[in-house]
Design a protein around this motif. Structure first.
Motif, short mmCIF file in Angstrom:
data_model
loop_
_atom_site.label_atom_id
_atom_site.label_comp_id
_atom_site.label_asym_id
_atom_site.label_seq_id
_atom_site.Cartn_x
_atom_site.Cartn_y
_atom_site.Cartn_z
N ARG A 162 0.78 -1.12 -0.03
CA ARG A 162 -0.01 0.01 -0.05
C ARG A 162 0.74 1.17 0.13
O ARG A 162 0.50 2.28 -0.66
N ARG A 163 1.97 1.17 0.69
CA ARG A 163 2.69 2.37 0.84
C ARG A 163 3.57 2.76 -0.52
O ARG A 163 3.64 3.74 -0.88
N ALA A 164 3.90 1.39 -1.12
CA ALA A 164 4.52 1.51 -2.50
C ALA A 164 3.66 2.39 -3.47
O ALA A 164 3.74 3.40 -4.24
N ALA A 165 2.27 1.69 -3.33
CA ALA A 165 1.15 2.30 -4.24
C ALA A 165 0.90 3.77 -4.04
O ALA A 165 0.77 4.50 -4.94
N ALA A 166 0.90 4.08 -2.48
CA ALA A 166 0.88 5.51 -2.36
C ALA A 166 2.12 6.29 -2.58
O ALA A 166 1.65 7.43 -3.25
N ALA A 167 2.88 5.88 -2.78
CA ALA A 167 4.25 6.68 -3.31
C ALA A 167 4.16 6.79 -4.70
O ALA A 167 4.69 7.86 -5.56
N THR A 168 3.57 5.83 -5.52
CA THR A 168 3.51 5.89 -6.99
C THR A 168 2.43 6.85 -7.39
O THR A 168 2.74 7.49 -8.67
N PHE A 196 7.90 9.84 -6.87
CA PHE A 196 8.13 8.65 -6.15
C PHE A 196 9.06 8.87 -5.03
O PHE A 196 8.61 8.44 -3.86
N PHE A 197 10.10 9.45 -5.11
CA PHE A 197 11.26 9.37 -4.14
C PHE A 197 10.63 10.36 -3.09
O PHE A 197 11.04 10.16 -1.76
N ASP A 228 11.82 4.20 -1.59
CA ASP A 228 13.42 3.87 -1.49
C ASP A 228 14.10 3.73 -2.73
O ASP A 228 15.44 4.32 -2.99
N ARG A 229 13.43 3.15 -3.81
CA ARG A 229 13.90 3.05 -5.27
C ARG A 229 12.67 2.69 -6.17
O ARG A 229 11.68 2.51 -5.58
N THR A 230 12.96 2.71 -7.35
CA THR A 230 11.87 2.20 -7.97
C THR A 230 11.75 0.67 -8.17
O THR A 230 12.99 0.05 -8.22
N GLY A 231 10.82 0.12 -8.32
CA GLY A 231 10.59 -1.38 -8.28
C GLY A 231 11.20 -2.03 -9.31
O GLY A 231 11.38 -3.12 -8.99
N ALA A 255 5.63 1.86 -14.47
CA ALA A 255 6.60 2.35 -13.51
C ALA A 255 5.77 2.11 -11.91
O ALA A 255 4.85 2.26 -11.83
N GLY A 256 6.73 1.86 -10.96
CA GLY A 256 6.33 1.67 -9.70
C GLY A 256 7.38 1.88 -8.60
O GLY A 256 8.45 1.68 -8.62
N ALA A 257 6.91 2.30 -7.46
CA ALA A 257 8.07 2.80 -6.48
C ALA A 257 8.13 1.57 -5.57
O ALA A 257 7.22 0.63 -5.51
N GLU A 258 9.32 1.48 -4.76
CA GLU A 258 9.52 0.33 -4.08
C GLU A 258 9.65 0.95 -2.67
O GLU A 258 10.30 1.91 -2.29
#
Ligand code: GLY
Ligand code: MN
Ligand code: MN
Length: 441
Positions: A168-174, A202-203, A208-211, A244-247
């Motif tokens: 969820r956090r990754a999606a929220a940053a994306t 994202f950052f 932390d990085r891109t997925g 693209a997606g956040a990690e």
């Protein structure tokens, strides 16, 4: 200068007690019988040219899942005879002075790695299964290891609360990254500039990085499935495909949106609607017990039905899919599992062998869906010259395709729409990436 490695000692929101519970749950699922288990974190891979640098280190996912540690050289050991909780022991290398000086590394909690050999010696004669990155110790039983890995992968498929929270956090940053990209998307902007705006957001939002390597493809580049953004500038009327997606805390979001720069043509709009509808229908089919193969085939039929309606293909959708004619325009699987990495837990259910049907050739998964699985749903339709100009395909599918119409659109690119969904114990899945709009504006 050596690159500083980041050392995470506990995943997002995880406590020692929740890690203990996770290990106990996994232990109960592993067919070890009398065998010992060693799971290696792995080692940094140096860049080849002697620059005193290494590729960014990440512990093997199987190790990270059960330790929450980025710990090069670490080994997690398990003896089932000692019990599902007490049987686990985490062996960690002692941090050196050079690592403290150059990287600011701190000691990861655990038993010194030097104690691993005595731990094994006290259990001499027992078979050893090895997972994660290979541990330098003789005597790995390959057959047991294969069986245990299959069971571990399967046991990791349902995500626990901590994992779902991280996704969820990754999606929220994306999501804000896509909003930013929409703001700057106009003719003249390069794919690279779009990537920079997207990733910077994202950052800023906690990634932390891109997925995975971000894909930004404009015009005909939008039909290159894993395209790397180039210096090409967007032209009016281009499809712009962004995957693209956040990690966050090692957990990733995997999202695709396709836009048109300016006014879409009727053909572009129709193609987009076909993909969008196929995606929404496929998501609705993601319920407990659904066979992924069936969900994929139903989506392929929806896509083909849309192409038939647009006059791009001729024939009955089910028959076209059976002949694998859909792979001319939809050459990949409908999706994969996602979480601790962009392909986390994909594959076949234990005991299944590869389905030989032509129409299923491109699938990354063959399993029934279960509660708490997180997976992508990502249908797409593309005009890929490398496939559509192939004389063998043109001959084989001469009656199935309106080739003159295809030739008119050979460089149009493609559309993919991808969301991450969480399978609910009952009813429709939750779309974790729903905050990212997918209307063609
Ligand atoms: N992000 C690459 C994929 O969706 O497979
Ligand atoms: Mn993707
Ligand atoms: Mn994907």
């Amino acid at each position: 200068m050596r690159r500083a490695a980041r050392f995470v000692t506990m995943p997002v929101n995880m406590t020692p007690e929740s890690l203990r519970q996770r290990r106990a749950r996994i232990a109960a699922a592993l067919p070890l019988e009398n065998a010992l288990l060693l799971i290696g974190a792995g080692f940094p891979v140096p860049l080849p040219e002697g620059s005193d640098q290494a590729y960014p280190f990440r512990s093997h996912a199987e190790y990270f899942h059960l330790t929450g540690a980025e710990c090069a050289g670490g080994v997690l050991a398990f003896d089932p005879r000692d019990g599902a909780s007490a049987g686990w022991r985490s062996f960690v290398p002692l941090v050196t002075e050079a690592e403290r000086v150059w990287e600011g590394r701190t000691q990861v909690a655990g038993t010194p790695l030097a104690d691993l050999e005595p731990w094994l010696a006290a259990r001499r004669g027992r078979p050893i299964a090895m997972l994660g990155a290979r541990v330098a110790h003789p005597g790995c039983d390959e057959e047991i290891s294969l069986r245990v890995r299959e069971a571990l992968t399967h046991a990791r498929r349902p995500k626990d609360d901590h994992e779902i929270d991280a996704i969820r956090r990754a999606a929220a940053a994306t999501a804000p990254g896509y909003a930013k990209l929409r703001e700057v998307l106009r003719p003249g902007v390069t794919e690279r500039a779009l990537q920079i705006e997207l990733e910077a957001e994202f950052f800023r939002q906690g990634a932390d990085r891109t997925g995975y390597g971000s894909i930004v493809g404009t015009g005909s580049n939008s039909a290159i499935l894993h395209f790397e953004p180039s210096a090409r500038a967007v032209q009016a009327g281009d499809f712009v495909l962004v995957d693209a997606g956040a990690e966050v805390g090692r957990y990733v979001a995997d999202v695709t949106r396709t836009y048109v720069a300016g006014q879409p043509t009727a053909f572009q709009r129709d193609l987009y609607q076909v993909v969008l509808q196929a995606e929404e229908r496929a998501i609705a089919r993601c319920v407990v017990g659904a066979e992924w193969k069936a969900v994929h085939l139903a989506a392929a039929e929806d896509l083909v039905a849309g192409l038939v309606q647009m006059g791009v293909m001729h024939g009955k959708p089910a028959s076209l899919v059976e002949q694998e004619a859909h792979t001319l325009f939809f050459p990949h699987g409908l999706g994969h599992m996602v979480g601790l990495g962009v392909r986390d837990g994909s594959g076949r259910a234990p005991g299944r062998v590869k389905d030989p049907r032509l129409s299923l050739r491109t699938l990354r998964m063959d399993l029934p869906l279960a509660a708490d699985y997180v997976l992508t749903v990502e249908p797409g339709l593309y005009f890929i010259p490398a496939l559509l100009n192939d004389p063998a395909r043109r001959a084989r599918f001469s009656d199935c395709v309106n080739w003159p119409l295809v030739d008119q659109h050979l460089h149009l690119g493609g559309v993919r729409i991808e969301d991450d969904v969480l399978i609910n114990s009952s009813g429709a899945p939750e779309i974790l990436t729903r905050a990212i709009p997918k209307r063609l504006e």
